[in-house]
Design a protein around this motif. Structure first.
Motif, PDB file in Angstrom:
ATOM      1  N   GLN A   1      -0.091   5.383  -1.445  1.00  0.00           N
ATOM      2  CA  GLN A   1      -1.634   5.478  -1.864  1.00  0.00           C
ATOM      3  C   GLN A   1      -1.731   6.148  -0.518  1.00  0.00           C
ATOM      4  OE1 GLN A   1      -2.757   1.284  -2.191  1.00  0.00           O
ATOM      5  NE2 GLN A   1      -0.946   0.926  -3.819  1.00  0.00           N
ATOM      6  N   ASP A   2      -1.491   6.721   0.031  1.00  0.00           N
ATOM      7  CA  ASP A   2      -2.051   7.571   0.819  1.00  0.00           C
ATOM      8  C   ASP A   2      -3.355   6.148   2.033  1.00  0.00           C
ATOM      9  OD1 ASP A   2      -2.959   9.792   2.598  1.00  0.00           O
ATOM     10  OD2 ASP A   2      -4.471  10.263   1.214  1.00  0.00           O
ATOM     11  N   LYS A   3      -2.753   5.238   2.123  1.00  0.00           N
ATOM     12  CA  LYS A   3      -3.642   4.439   2.456  1.00  0.00           C
ATOM     13  C   LYS A   3      -3.498   3.774   4.280  1.00  0.00           C
ATOM     14  CE  LYS A   3      -5.614   1.958  -1.573  1.00  0.00           C
ATOM     15  NZ  LYS A   3      -5.325   0.741  -2.133  1.00  0.00           N
TER      16      LYS A   3
ATOM     17  N   ILE B   1       0.845  -0.914  -0.337  1.00  0.00           N
ATOM     18  CA  ILE B   1      -0.214   0.234  -0.186  1.00  0.00           C
ATOM     19  C   ILE B   1       1.052   1.469  -0.120  1.00  0.00           C
ATOM     20  CG2 ILE B   1      -2.189  -1.024   0.977  1.00  0.00           C
ATOM     21  CD1 ILE B   1      -0.739   0.625   3.666  1.00  0.00           C
TER      22      ILE B   1
ATOM     23  N   ALA C   1     -13.803   5.041   5.184  1.00  0.00           N
ATOM     24  CA  ALA C   1     -11.901   5.303   5.368  1.00  0.00           C
ATOM     25  C   ALA C   1     -12.046   6.265   4.868  1.00  0.00           C
ATOM     26  CB  ALA C   1     -11.418   4.185   5.244  1.00  0.00           C
TER      27      ALA C   1
ATOM     28  N   ASN D   1      -1.386   4.180   8.073  1.00  0.00           N
ATOM     29  CA  ASN D   1      -2.660   3.898   9.221  1.00  0.00           C
ATOM     30  C   ASN D   1      -1.255   4.797  10.037  1.00  0.00           C
ATOM     31  OD1 ASN D   1      -3.420   4.701  11.727  1.00  0.00           O
ATOM     32  ND2 ASN D   1      -4.355   3.044  12.207  1.00  0.00           N
TER      33      ASN D   1
ATOM     34  N   GLY E   1      -7.452   8.873   4.524  1.00  0.00           N
ATOM     35  CA  GLY E   1      -6.577   8.361   3.903  1.00  0.00           C
ATOM     36  C   GLY E   1      -5.317   8.795   4.775  1.00  0.00           C
ATOM     37  N   THR E   2      -4.766   8.497   4.684  1.00  0.00           N
ATOM     38  CA  THR E   2      -3.054   9.273   5.692  1.00  0.00           C
ATOM     39  C   THR E   2      -3.020   9.762   6.582  1.00  0.00           C
ATOM     40  OG1 THR E   2      -1.146   6.593   4.692  1.00  0.00           O
ATOM     41  CG2 THR E   2      -0.821   8.493   6.122  1.00  0.00           C
TER      42      THR E   2
ATOM     43  N   THR F   1      -9.113   4.728   9.190  1.00  0.00           N
ATOM     44  CA  THR F   1      -8.295   4.273   7.966  1.00  0.00           C
ATOM     45  C   THR F   1      -8.418   3.002   7.952  1.00  0.00           C
ATOM     46  OG1 THR F   1      -6.537   3.932   9.562  1.00  0.00           O
ATOM     47  CG2 THR F   1      -6.010   5.632   7.937  1.00  0.00           C
ATOM     48  N   PRO F   2      -8.175   2.308   6.507  1.00  0.00           N
ATOM     49  CA  PRO F   2      -8.765   1.198   5.798  1.00  0.00           C
ATOM     50  C   PRO F   2      -8.502  -0.129   6.533  1.00  0.00           C
ATOM     51  CG  PRO F   2      -7.999   2.423   3.895  1.00  0.00           C
ATOM     52  CD  PRO F   2      -7.265   3.243   5.357  1.00  0.00           C
ATOM     53  N   ASP F   3      -7.694  -0.054   7.345  1.00  0.00           N
ATOM     54  CA  ASP F   3      -6.730  -1.001   8.324  1.00  0.00           C
ATOM     55  C   ASP F   3      -7.992  -1.068   9.771  1.00  0.00           C
ATOM     56  OD1 ASP F   3      -5.585   1.443   9.024  1.00  0.00           O
ATOM     57  OD2 ASP F   3      -4.611  -0.176  10.723  1.00  0.00           O
TER      58      ASP F   3
END
Ligand code: IPM
Ligand code: MG
Length: 361
Positions: free
Chosen positions: A291-293, A288, A344, A295, A346-347, A334-336
């Motif tokens: 990708q600004d995903k 990831i 969600a 945490n 992004g970072t 965040t997605p996690d």
């Protein structure tokens, strides 16, 4: 006050999450009247790409010239175990731990209130709460023992990794654990494999001696296999868990997972002098990266630990921790850590949400 921080941005998601932590550190500085200077330190796979080795000459000296070190993450498939040792990011991580004398690795695993339902444990187990501190020995044992590979006549290639511990190494990490327990719920669980390993029998002897010096702290021995089981059966029983390097590596991943996400947990690695090193316990998540995903919370909470332990600024540390809890309570995920169907962020947005809450009383 004025502090100098070494930044090891590293590989994968490392640079993204360090950027968010730096913004938070600067905001805390503005609010409380401190200033920070940053020194970029090249280490990990990115260093291999840039200069041919993961631990460039002078890295330790550069870090030692600073008050603390903040590390994002290092590693990735590009620099795998087939590569020569000096090009592998993990080699650099072990080298910096050794050269800065960071023998005590503190990995707190706590269920944050807003995320009680993110724990994979059954609700009735999670409801009893999780708030433990893993104290992992970080510069000894099998990680630093002699490695051998040789041909045999009848069994093909054979390898050996030596695991050694001295009384002195055990006593200094044990003392850390008892001292930390005094600041918490006053219980130490020492994890070993004394029914099999000689290093563990020495570990246990030394811990028992120390336990006499800390009569106000409850003490127990736990076998490592039983500890792995107890962590999912009843993690609420643990306060401070102290163990050797490899057991600590394995159990700290388990301890982090039961709190909901490995993306939430910070760590501090310290020795007897400055500087200490702060890093999230998760890896570089190359899948990831960019990708600004990712945490950023574990890195931001690592910065909070830096304020507490290296700068002795507990109020500032709490301001960061409170801002994180508030952002989570306000629903930022965040997605996690988002549940299925939950939106969600992004970072950067998560970082911003935390920044905004630093200013709140
Ligand atoms: C950790 C990591 C490292 C370790 C690896 C990347 C060498 O898993 O910090 O837990 O095993 O110590
Ligand atoms: Mg690990």
């Amino acid at each position: 006050m004025n502090f100098q921080i070494a930044l090891i941005r590293g590989d994968g998601i490392g640079p993204e999450i360090v950027e968010q932590a730096v913004s938070v550190i600067n905001r805390v500085g503005e609010k409380f009247g401190h200033s920070f200077a940053y020194v970029d330190v090249l280490l990990g796979g990115c260093a291999t790409d840039a200069v041919g080795k993961s631990y460039p000459d002078g890295t330790a000296e550069l870090c030692k010239s600073c008050d603390a070190v903040l590390l994002g993450a290092v590693g990735g498939p590009k620099w795998g175990s087939e590569k020569p040792a000096e090009q592998r990011p993990e080699t650099a991580l072990l080298a910096i731990r050794r050269d800065l004398g960071l023998y005590a690795n503190l990995r707190p695993a706590a269920l944050r209130p807003a995320l009680a339902d993110a724990s994979p444990l059954k609700a009735e187990i999670a409801a009893r709460g999780i708030d433990l501190l893993m104290v992992r020995e970080l510069t000894g044992g099998i990680y630093f023992g002699k490695r051998e590979r040789y041909d045999t006549e009848d069994r093909g290639v054979e390898c050996a990794d030596r695991m050694a511990y001295s009384e002195r190494e055990i006593a200094r990490i044990g003392r850390r654990a008892f001292e930390m327990a005094r600041l918490r719920r006053k219980k130490v669980s020492s994890v070993d494999k004394a029914n099999v390993l000689e290093t563990s029998r020495l570990w246990r002897e030394v811990m028992h001696r120390l336990a006499q010096e800390y009569p106000d702290v409850a003490y127990e021995d736990v076998l490592v296999d039983n500890c792995a089981m107890q962590l999912v059966r009843d993690p609420g029983q643990f306060d401070v868990v102290v163990t050797e390097n490899m057991f600590g590596d394995i159990l700290s991943d388990e301890a982090s997972m039961i709190t909901g996400s490995i993306g939430l947990l910070p760590s501090a690695s310290m020795g007897d002098g400055a500087p200490a090193l702060y890093e999230p316990i998760h890896g570089s998540a190359p899948d990831i990266a960019g990708q600004d995903k990712a945490n950023p919370i574990a890195t931001i909470l690592s910065a909070a630990m830096m304020f507490r332990y290296s700068f002795h600024l507990a109020v500032e540390a709490e301001a960061i921790e409170r801002a994180v809890d508030q952002a989570l309570a306000d629903g930022f995920r965040t997605p996690d850590i988002a549940r299925p169907g939950e939106r969600a962020v992004g970072t950067r947005q998560m970082g911003q949400a935390i920044l905004d809450r630093i200013d709140q009383p």
